[in-house]
Design a protein around this motif. Structure first.
Motif, mmCIF file in Angstrom:
data_model
loop_
_atom_site.group_PDB
_atom_site.id
_atom_site.type_symbol
_atom_site.label_atom_id
_atom_site.label_comp_id
_atom_site.label_asym_id
_atom_site.label_seq_id
_atom_site.Cartn_x
_atom_site.Cartn_y
_atom_site.Cartn_z
ATOM 1 N N GLU A 2 1.743 -9.284 -3.317
ATOM 2 C CA GLU A 2 2.288 -8.445 -3.578
ATOM 3 C C GLU A 2 2.491 -7.442 -2.458
ATOM 4 O O GLU A 2 3.600 -7.241 -2.913
ATOM 5 C CB GLU A 2 1.557 -7.486 -4.978
ATOM 6 N N GLU A 3 2.265 -6.908 -1.407
ATOM 7 C CA GLU A 3 2.094 -6.157 -0.614
ATOM 8 C C GLU A 3 3.779 -6.792 0.464
ATOM 9 O O GLU A 3 4.513 -5.980 0.301
ATOM 10 C CB GLU A 3 0.969 -5.588 0.596
ATOM 11 N N LYS A 7 7.538 -6.733 -0.967
ATOM 12 C CA LYS A 7 7.641 -5.428 -1.149
ATOM 13 C C LYS A 7 8.811 -5.492 -0.145
ATOM 14 O O LYS A 7 8.950 -3.888 0.092
ATOM 15 C CB LYS A 7 6.754 -4.138 -1.770
ATOM 16 N N ASP A 8 8.868 -6.116 1.162
ATOM 17 C CA ASP A 8 8.985 -5.255 2.075
ATOM 18 C C ASP A 8 9.081 -6.986 2.650
ATOM 19 O O ASP A 8 9.649 -7.610 4.216
ATOM 20 C CB ASP A 8 8.078 -5.305 3.165
#
Length: 124
Positions: free
Chosen positions: A111-112, A115-116
């Motif tokens: 999930e982290e 985001k990027d």
């Protein structure tokens, strides 16, 4: 930014041999019948990328394209280009005469990471 694509040292060794023999390269991963979803290596320009296909990164400076429909299925996954001994189902890829086959190792992004992610380039 989180890369969508990595390459193993073993695959880089094969790419170096192919680059010495054929010059600039390109990679394309289709979702068709003959080659399945095996990544294919061509001389640069040796395969025509279709409208809306996705370029997810570079392998040793060479573009790695994915079929537009296959990308929609795998867009939440990280790709690692690897190589194995033996002949793949298609046999059209430049590593085939070396008795090698490129393959992809997939894993889902966290999930982290989602985001990027690095942006994807689309063929227009």
């Amino acid at each position: 930014m989180v890369k969508r694509l990595d390459v193993t040292e073993k695959a880089l060794e094969v790419i170096k041999m192919l680059k010495e023999k054929h010059g600039d390269l390109m990679f394309y991963q289709a979702g068709g019948c003959c080659e399945g979803t095996q990544p294919q290596c061509f001389e640069k320009g040796g395969f025509y990328v279709r409208t809306n296909d996705a370029m997810i990164g570079l392998v040793d400076g060479f573009e790695f394209w994915i079929d537009r429909d296959l990308f929609e299925y795998w867009k939440f996954s990280h790709f690692t280009l690897d190589v194995t001994e033996g002949f793949g189902p298609g046999g059209f890829s430049l590593e085939t005469p070396l008795g090698k086959t490129f393959k992809i190792i997939y894993r889902l992004f966290t999930e982290e990471e989602l985001k990027d992610l690095e942006p994807v380039k689309r063929m227009e």
